[in-house]
Design a protein around this motif. Structure first.
Motif, PDB file in Angstrom:
ATOM      1  N   ASN A  32       0.827  -1.207   0.000  1.00  0.00           N
ATOM      2  CA  ASN A  32       0.000   0.000   0.000  1.00  0.00           C
ATOM      3  C   ASN A  32       0.866   1.264   0.000  1.00  0.00           C
ATOM      4  O   ASN A  32       1.980   1.267   0.526  1.00  0.00           O
ATOM      5  N   GLY A  33       0.314   2.369  -0.568  1.00  0.00           N
ATOM      6  CA  GLY A  33       0.983   3.653  -0.465  1.00  0.00           C
ATOM      7  C   GLY A  33       0.928   4.454  -1.747  1.00  0.00           C
ATOM      8  O   GLY A  33       0.085   4.240  -2.616  1.00  0.00           O
ATOM      9  N   VAL A  34       1.872   5.414  -1.832  1.00  0.00           N
ATOM     10  CA  VAL A  34       1.987   6.310  -2.974  1.00  0.00           C
ATOM     11  C   VAL A  34       3.183   5.860  -3.811  1.00  0.00           C
ATOM     12  O   VAL A  34       4.242   5.540  -3.276  1.00  0.00           O
ATOM     13  N   PHE A  35       3.010   5.833  -5.138  1.00  0.00           N
ATOM     14  CA  PHE A  35       4.139   5.487  -5.994  1.00  0.00           C
ATOM     15  C   PHE A  35       5.222   6.573  -5.863  1.00  0.00           C
ATOM     16  O   PHE A  35       4.921   7.776  -5.896  1.00  0.00           O
ATOM     17  N   PRO A  36       6.484   6.163  -5.742  1.00  0.00           N
ATOM     18  CA  PRO A  36       7.551   7.130  -5.418  1.00  0.00           C
ATOM     19  C   PRO A  36       7.989   8.018  -6.566  1.00  0.00           C
ATOM     20  O   PRO A  36       8.637   9.027  -6.341  1.00  0.00           O
ATOM     21  N   ASN A  37       7.696   7.645  -7.783  1.00  0.00           N
ATOM     22  CA  ASN A  37       8.100   8.445  -8.940  1.00  0.00           C
ATOM     23  C   ASN A  37       6.869   9.042  -9.612  1.00  0.00           C
ATOM     24  O   ASN A  37       5.943   8.301  -9.967  1.00  0.00           O
ATOM     25  N   PRO A  38       6.763  10.391  -9.733  1.00  0.00           N
ATOM     26  CA  PRO A  38       7.773  11.357  -9.274  1.00  0.00           C
ATOM     27  C   PRO A  38       7.675  11.584  -7.768  1.00  0.00           C
ATOM     28  O   PRO A  38       6.693  11.163  -7.144  1.00  0.00           O
ATOM     29  N   SER A  39       8.650  12.309  -7.206  1.00  0.00           N
ATOM     30  CA  SER A  39       8.644  12.535  -5.754  1.00  0.00           C
ATOM     31  C   SER A  39       7.469  13.387  -5.309  1.00  0.00           C
ATOM     32  O   SER A  39       7.123  13.408  -4.131  1.00  0.00           O
ATOM     33  N   THR A  40       6.848  14.119  -6.235  1.00  0.00           N
ATOM     34  CA  THR A  40       5.691  14.958  -5.888  1.00  0.00           C
ATOM     35  C   THR A  40       4.378  14.230  -6.095  1.00  0.00           C
ATOM     36  O   THR A  40       3.312  14.841  -6.022  1.00  0.00           O
ATOM     37  N   GLY A  41       4.428  12.927  -6.364  1.00  0.00           N
ATOM     38  CA  GLY A  41       3.205  12.186  -6.641  1.00  0.00           C
ATOM     39  C   GLY A  41       2.209  12.257  -5.506  1.00  0.00           C
ATOM     40  O   GLY A  41       2.515  11.928  -4.362  1.00  0.00           O
ATOM     41  N   LEU A  42       0.989  12.736  -5.820  1.00  0.00           N
ATOM     42  CA  LEU A  42      -0.126  12.862  -4.860  1.00  0.00           C
ATOM     43  C   LEU A  42       0.238  13.738  -3.658  1.00  0.00           C
ATOM     44  O   LEU A  42      -0.321  13.586  -2.567  1.00  0.00           O
TER      45      LEU A  42
END
Length: 716
Positions: A32-42
């Protein structure tokens, strides 16, 4: 326990897989979580007003995915006026809606608010993207109010298992911003240390960024904590005050041995006791590193250390600066300071010799004088202005005639004499004939046969017709109620009462051909009318206990004794003061007088102003004005005039405007100041008022100028 496995080919439809099965499958290897690329994702970012926006990016919850392809705007509810709250922006797997949505979970108002709890049950599963602080009274959300929770594995986290490299740009920028903030609070000697620490961090960061996975937030938080601790230790090493138990050398050239000090650094601080009185500028030499001058904050040498005194100094730029010392001394001498009180000087402690009278003690009358000194004079809009009122904040409201249309005909000045607002009646002429202020209302009566009720910023609330003939009299009580003369075919028929909204709420009936001279609102918010003939000169009080006012009392004024009526003022203790011309030409040679009446209309006192001052008598009664002094008395302005032959064919009038005060409790008249003196073309006071807020008297003179005088007490 049931066992689930797959995927297998279906034979005759015996293997079917739904969305829940696939979600279970993907969840086994995608976290679970936010995809790391790009660093500004979500990333949650500030937007206009009470909104935030979620930037483009992808997320993953329990085998389900979400893709945001543009800035997604979120609306936050308005702030509370007193309490704060924390809203939480979440990525929500909603099984009921069969979708992943991004929503705002509104927090609860509190003095110390906490973020809402995440929902994680059979109906929904939430990940927190950010917490947003909504301060009390806020109308804008700033980036400083937003706490990014994407890297917090307990609340959100980074998707792992499907990416080769993590984009660490944003988290590095956040650390760099923190570092720039903290370095500004540390002295200059930390610059070298900062560069070394920064290079160490960059080296460390480069070594791990390609393998950064797992619980990213915890790993980075631990590293940052280590850096913060190192910084704190270094700051403490420089700023800690070291105690020196024993100093050597001489009284003016101190020496000391202190372990751990190998050089003088900016911020180095030590405390030490003086063994004897110093006699010249002092120095301090620690560990033989060199004698450093001890200076005051103003840069002068410190030379008056006292035996057994304890002193703290801090090193900077080649000097030890004395701490806890103001660094500046004035030019006060012993005779300027109250007797027995000590004060500091460049030469040490001195003791005052001035005899003063403290609060609660009686000051002999021959030792103190009250006076009013002029503070400012303002050029008039035109010379026609006369009536004015003053509000409880010390602002002045002056009425002018129609010639001043450009600047407005009712003008508001502040206590410094600047024009802050104006109001222009709608009529062609609209000369202001009367002005009064009370509560939060200003009433201006004009010769266009209207009375205008306004707020203190001169915004119009109501226009009230005065009848077939224009009114000249208006009064406003402390509640903002307006009392207005109403005329019908040149006859005063009544005084009508209007509430602060401009609605008529009462009426005081008067006889036909009533001769109106002045209206006054009393301390108990009722009405007193001054008339020169009804059928004799009188003061009449009306009480508005119902719509129709009743006459409370009527007092005849002895004009045969006191002369012509000029002005009356209601005092804040319920009494009424009346100014008259006096009866100068009778046998008594009686000049202007002030008559005082109690709250029931009974005469209390009669005080004559017929006293000599500068060889002039008070004869110029056309300049006789008065106003309450907020202490139960009145302040008066009376003119003195005399004719002096300067030559055989020239006769020039000389005049003096004198300010006096009548203390009602003792009925004593005293001189408190001179407004002006000189030839006859000097100003004459046409109206005056007193500001309790600032102990100021405002004069409006016959030339239209506004003059301000400040009350002062002087020891003599």
């Amino acid at each position: 326990m049931a066992i689930t496995s797959g995927l297998f080919n279906s034979i005759n439809g015996d293997r079917t897989y739904d969305e829940k099965w696939f979600a279970l499958y993907f969840a086994t290897f995608i976290g679970n979580g936010v995809f790391p690329n790009p660093s500004t994702g979500l990333q949650v970012y500030t937007n206009i007003n009470m909104t935030t926006k979620v930037r483009t990016g992808q997320g993953w919850i329990k085998g389900y995915f979400i893709v945001n392809q543009g800035d997604f705007i979120l609306q936050h509810d308005n702030a509370d006026g007193v309490l704060k709250r924390i809203d939480r922006v979440v990525m929500k797997l909603n099984h009921m809606k069969r979708e992943i949505e991004i929503v705002v979970k509104k927090g609860t108002f509190a003095s110390n608010p906490v973020a809402p709890t995440l929902q994680r049950d059979a109906d929904a599963y939430e990940l927190a993207l950010a917490d947003v602080l909504i301060n009390n009274g806020a109308t804008q959300i700033t980036q400083a109010n937003i706490t990014d929770q994407r890297l917090n594995s307990a609340l959100c986290g980074i998707v792992h298992g499907t990416v080769d490299q993590v984009d660490t740009t944003t988290i590095f920028n956040q650390y760099q911003a923190w570092f720039n903030d903290i370095k500004g609070s540390v002295a200059g000697e930390l610059d070298v240390w900062q560069a070394a620490q920064e290079q160490e961090f960059l080296t460390w960061f480069e070594s791990i960024k390609d393998i950064l996975d797992g619980d990213v937030a915890v790993n980075l938080a631990a590293r940052i904590a280590n850096l913060e601790q190192g910084l704190a230790n270094h700051i403490a090493e420089v700023s800690h005050i070291k105690w020196i138990e024993t100093v050597g050398g001489t009284a003016n050239a101190l020496t000391a041995t202190v372990s751990g000090i190998t050089s003088y650094k900016n911020g180095l601080a030590v405390s030490f006791p003086a063994t004897s009185n110093s006699t010249a500028a002092m120095t301090l030499n620690i560990n033989g590193l060199g004698a450093i001058p001890i200076k005051k904050a103003n840069g002068t040498g410190f030379s008056n250390a006292m035996a057994n005194g304890v002193y703290t100094v801090r090193y900077r730029a080649g000097a030890f600066i004395l701490q806890g010392e103001g660094g500046e001394y004035g030019n006060a001498k012993e005779g300027d300071v109250v007797k027995g009180v000590t004060f500091g000087t460049e030469q040490g402690i001195k003791t005052g010799t001035l005899v003063a009278y403290k609060a609660g003690s009686a000051i002999p009358s021959n030792k103190v004088k009250e006076r009013f000194s002029e503070k400012w004079v303002k050029t008039p809009i035109n010379a026609q202005g006369k009536p004015f009122g003053i509000d409880r904040f010390g602002n002045i409201y002056i009425g002018y005639n129609y010639l001043s249309q450009v600047d407005g005909r009712l003008v508001k000045y502040n206590k410094s004499g600047q024009i802050v607002k104006s109001f222009t009646p709608s009529g062609q002429f609209g000369t202001i004939m009367g002005v009064d202020v009370g509560g939060d209302r200003v009433a201006a009566v004009c010769d266009d046969r209207y009375t205008y009720i306004l707020d203190l910023d001169l915004n119009l609330i109501q226009s009230i017709p005065a009848g077939t003939y224009f009114s000249t009299h208006v009064a406003v009580d402390s509640l903002g109620n307006t009392y207005m003369q109403y005329s019908d075919t040149f006859e005063v028929r009544s005084v009508r009462k209007y509430n602060p909204s401009g609605l008529q709420v009462g009426i005081a009936q008067l006889t036909n051909n009533f001769n109106m001279m002045q209206l006054m609102a009393t301390f108990d918010n009722q009405l007193v009318v001054l008339t020169p003939s009804s059928p004799v000169a009188s003061l009449i009080k009306f009480t508005f206990s119902s719509y129709y006012a009743t006459k409370s009392w009527e007092t005849a004024i002895k004009t045969d004794v006191y002369g012509q009526l000029y002005q009356a003022r209601a005092l804040d203790n319920g009494r009424i003061a009346l100014a008259t011309s006096g009866n100068w030409y009778n046998q008594r040679r009686d000049g202007p007088r002030i008559i005082t009446y109690d709250a029931n209309g009974a005469e209390i006192s009669s005080v004559s102003l017929n006293q000599q001052y500068e060889n002039y008598s008070y004869r110029w009664t056309s300049r006789f004005c008065l106003c309450p002094d907020a202490e139960g008395g009145v302040i008066t302005s009376a003119g003195a005039i005399s004719y002096i032959n300067l030559s055989d064919d020239t006769k020039i009038s000389f005049a003096t405007e004198i300010v006096r005060r009548l203390r009602v409790n003792t009925y004593t008249l005293e001189h408190v100041g001179i407004a002006t003196s000189g030839e006859s073309n000097i100003f004459g006071v046409s109206w005056m008022n007193y500001s309790l807020e600032d102990d100021l008297i405002y004069y409006h003179d016959t030339s239209g100028r506004v003059r301000c005088y400040k009350k002062e007490y002087v020891l003599i």
